[in-house]
Design an enzyme around this catalytic site. Structure first.
Site, PDB file in Angstrom:
ATOM      1  N   ARG A   1     -11.753  45.645 -41.175  1.00 32.51           N
ATOM      2  CA  ARG A   1     -12.989  46.338 -40.799  1.00 32.51           C
ATOM      3  C   ARG A   1     -13.509  47.257 -41.907  1.00 32.51           C
ATOM      4  O   ARG A   1     -14.725  47.301 -42.132  1.00 32.51           O
ATOM      5  CB  ARG A   1     -12.780  47.093 -39.490  1.00 32.51           C
ATOM      6  CG  ARG A   1     -12.615  46.146 -38.298  1.00 32.51           C
ATOM      7  CD  ARG A   1     -12.418  46.905 -36.995  1.00 32.51           C
ATOM      8  NE  ARG A   1     -12.358  46.008 -35.852  1.00 32.51           N
ATOM      9  CZ  ARG A   1     -11.230  45.623 -35.247  1.00 32.51           C
ATOM     10  NH1 ARG A   1     -10.064  46.060 -35.696  1.00 32.51           N
ATOM     11  NH2 ARG A   1     -11.268  44.810 -34.212  1.00 32.51           N
TER      12      ARG A   1
ATOM     13  N   SER B   1     -10.683  33.535 -44.961  1.00 28.91           N
ATOM     14  CA  SER B   1     -10.368  33.004 -43.635  1.00 28.91           C
ATOM     15  C   SER B   1     -10.757  31.532 -43.517  1.00 28.91           C
ATOM     16  O   SER B   1     -11.746  31.091 -44.105  1.00 28.91           O
ATOM     17  CB  SER B   1     -11.116  33.808 -42.571  1.00 28.91           C
ATOM     18  OG  SER B   1     -11.024  33.183 -41.298  1.00 28.91           O
TER      19      SER B   1
ATOM     20  N   GLY C   1      -3.785  46.582 -39.378  1.00 30.10           N
ATOM     21  CA  GLY C   1      -4.238  47.070 -38.081  1.00 30.10           C
ATOM     22  C   GLY C   1      -4.487  48.558 -38.013  1.00 30.10           C
ATOM     23  O   GLY C   1      -3.555  49.356 -38.038  1.00 30.10           O
ATOM     24  N   GLY C   2      -5.756  48.939 -37.954  1.00 31.18           N
ATOM     25  CA  GLY C   2      -6.111  50.325 -37.715  1.00 31.18           C
ATOM     26  C   GLY C   2      -6.320  51.179 -38.940  1.00 31.18           C
ATOM     27  O   GLY C   2      -6.645  52.365 -38.816  1.00 31.18           O
ATOM     28  N   ILE C   3      -6.139  50.632 -40.129  1.00 29.51           N
ATOM     29  CA  ILE C   3      -6.316  51.431 -41.349  1.00 29.51           C
ATOM     30  C   ILE C   3      -7.784  51.791 -41.527  1.00 29.51           C
ATOM     31  O   ILE C   3      -8.647  50.912 -41.550  1.00 29.51           O
ATOM     32  CB  ILE C   3      -5.793  50.678 -42.580  1.00 29.51           C
ATOM     33  CG1 ILE C   3      -4.267  50.597 -42.541  1.00 29.51           C
ATOM     34  CG2 ILE C   3      -6.260  51.356 -43.874  1.00 29.51           C
ATOM     35  CD1 ILE C   3      -3.672  49.730 -43.628  1.00 29.51           C
TER      36      ILE C   3
ATOM     37  N   THR D   1      -1.805  32.346 -39.763  1.00 30.47           N
ATOM     38  CA  THR D   1      -1.984  33.222 -38.605  1.00 30.47           C
ATOM     39  C   THR D   1      -1.262  32.632 -37.406  1.00 30.47           C
ATOM     40  O   THR D   1      -1.538  31.495 -37.005  1.00 30.47           O
ATOM     41  CB  THR D   1      -3.475  33.423 -38.290  1.00 30.47           C
ATOM     42  OG1 THR D   1      -4.076  34.126 -39.388  1.00 30.47           O
ATOM     43  CG2 THR D   1      -3.661  34.235 -37.016  1.00 30.47           C
TER      44      THR D   1
ATOM     45  N   ARG E   1     -13.289  38.610 -25.886  1.00 32.11           N
ATOM     46  CA  ARG E   1     -13.961  39.818 -26.365  1.00 32.11           C
ATOM     47  C   ARG E   1     -15.321  39.880 -25.678  1.00 32.11           C
ATOM     48  O   ARG E   1     -16.211  39.077 -25.967  1.00 32.11           O
ATOM     49  CB  ARG E   1     -14.096  39.768 -27.888  1.00 32.11           C
ATOM     50  CG  ARG E   1     -12.727  39.659 -28.577  1.00 32.11           C
ATOM     51  CD  ARG E   1     -12.743  38.835 -29.841  1.00 32.11           C
ATOM     52  NE  ARG E   1     -11.394  38.396 -30.193  1.00 32.11           N
ATOM     53  CZ  ARG E   1     -11.137  37.527 -31.174  1.00 32.11           C
ATOM     54  NH1 ARG E   1     -12.121  37.032 -31.900  1.00 32.11           N
ATOM     55  NH2 ARG E   1      -9.902  37.163 -31.420  1.00 32.11           N
TER      56      ARG E   1
ATOM     57  N   GLY F   1     -13.060  36.392 -40.031  1.00 32.75           N
ATOM     58  CA  GLY F   1     -14.001  35.335 -39.732  1.00 32.75           C
ATOM     59  C   GLY F   1     -15.441  35.815 -39.821  1.00 32.75           C
ATOM     60  O   GLY F   1     -15.730  36.999 -39.656  1.00 32.75           O
TER      61      GLY F   1
ATOM     62  N   SER G   1       1.089  42.749 -37.218  1.00 30.73           N
ATOM     63  CA  SER G   1      -0.322  42.742 -36.832  1.00 30.73           C
ATOM     64  C   SER G   1      -0.484  42.327 -35.386  1.00 30.73           C
ATOM     65  O   SER G   1       0.255  41.471 -34.891  1.00 30.73           O
ATOM     66  CB  SER G   1      -1.097  41.765 -37.739  1.00 30.73           C
ATOM     67  OG  SER G   1      -2.439  41.620 -37.305  1.00 30.73           O
TER      68      SER G   1
END
Length: 381
Positions: free
Chosen positions: A331, A107, A308-310, A156, A165, A80, A274
């Site tokens: 990210r 997205s 996730g986390g790569i 999703t 958050r 997003g 995920s």
């Protein structure tokens, strides 16, 4: 800084260039951020098996994800507010992905619209769907994705209720930024970003404003999104969406073996292991720790992807070794986009490709198809 060599280098550059509220949006997790950190940290527990004196020539990372050819088992994840990392961000990232040879996923909560991305690409991209209570809007959104020629729909499943958050609340996150003392101070220190944003008309949620009922301007948008995420979303809805879409369907947000079997029962083409990048249920296990369990649970009934986390090519290779047929980076490409625009996205992809290629060779393999648990020295999960 000299030419970025790692995803961490791109992150440092992005932090300096992007206003704090938008950098933090991309770089945050829910509550204590424990699951966000675990997503990255748990990769280090997996050790690789070094091999020597084997033929390392003519290597190939090429594979397919839901039948689509890709130069490596990596797609750009749906994220997003991508267009707030850099002006026209989704359009730039989609062009970079197309040129590189990997899928791009747009997205629902993007700044650039489906039509905007279609206007700058020549090959089909993927579209991610958040299911809203307004089913008429969902039908129109899916129709727009069809009209744009999107090759896959990613639904999703893990955002029926929004996780909290803390960084977003403290920063007063909004798109475009609301004019407050806090936001003014953030923007004042990022003049280049401000100039680029002044040069585009795309500063709101392009897939929603002007398309959803009674949402003609930004003032009504926040109330609409708060009301519209559907907490009653069910497997029956997934089947309805599958019939309505009629094409390749991927279910994102699976972190439990029972849910994985239910996803396979729907007839979807793939599921994505995920936890929403640690942005939803803080305290949930890392995505990588659940990957082998989910692969075992569904066997060959459905294609298993991973998110996730790569943060490196080695992380991609480890996920593939544990059974993922494809992976997603969120990210890493956002850091690249925030740091250097389209060139930064290409740089992020190239960093991951090179790290993956060299690591595969040093594990004694020449083809990604041959990389399974046989390249692991230890498997902690």
């Amino acid at each position: 800084m000299s030419k970025p060599l790692t995803i961490a280098d791109l992150k440092k550059l992005a932090r300096r260039r992007v206003p704090k509220m938008f950098f933090d949006y991309a770089d945050s997790g829910a509550w204590t951020e424990g699951t966000y950190r675990a997503n990255e940290d748990d990769f280090s527990k997996i050790k690789l098996r070094q091999r020597v004196l084997v033929d390392m020539t003519n290597r190939s990372l090429a594979t397919t994800m839901v039948g689509q050819k890709t130069v490596m088992p990596v797609a750009l994840a749906p994220t997003g507010l991508t267009g707030m990392q850099h002006a026209d961000g989704e359009m730039l990232a989609a062009k970079a992905a197309e040129e590189f040879g990997v899928p791009f996923t747009l997205s629902t909560m993007s700044i650039c619209s489906i039509e905007d991305v279609k206007s700058v690409t020549s090959k089909p991209f993927w579209f991610q769907l958040y299911v809203m209570k307004d089913r008429g809007f969902i039908e129109r959104l899916i129709g727009r994705a069809k009209a744009a020629g999107c090759a896959a729909l990613v639904v999703t499943a893990d955002l029926q209720i929004l996780g909290q958050r803390h960084k977003d609340l403290r920063n007063g996150l909004s798109a475009p930024p609301k004019w407050t003392l806090n936001s003014a101070m953030q923007l004042a220190t990022r003049p280049q970003w401000c100039l680029e944003m002044l040069g585009t008309k795309r500063r709101g949620f392009g897939n929603i404003v002007g398309h959803a009922s009674n949402v003609s301007d930004l003032s009504s948008l926040s109330a609409w999104t708060a009301e519209q995420f559907d907490p009653q979303l069910s497997w029956d809805d997934i089947r309805w969406i599958k019939d309505l879409w009629g094409g390749k369907l991927i279910i994102k947000g699976i972190l439990d073996e029972e849910d994985a079997r239910a996803a396979a029962d729907t007839g979807a083409d793939a599921l994505i292991v995920s936890n929403h990048g640690g942005r939803q249920l803080d305290g949930a296990p890392s995505s990588i720790s659940m990957l082998p369990k989910i692969v075992d649970a569904v066997g060959d009934r459905i294609e298993v992807h991973f998110d996730g986390g790569i943060r490196s090519g080695q992380d991609v290779l480890k996920a593939v070794a544990l059974g993922a047929k494809g992976t997603y980076i969120g990210r890493p490409f956002l850091y690249g986009l925030g740091a250097m625009g389209k060139e930064g996205v290409t740089t992020a992809l190239d960093i991951i490709r090179k790290e993956m290629d060299i690591t595969m060779a040093l594990c004694g393999k020449r083809d990604i198809a041959d990389c399974g648990k046989n390249i692991l020295a230890s498997q902690p999960f």
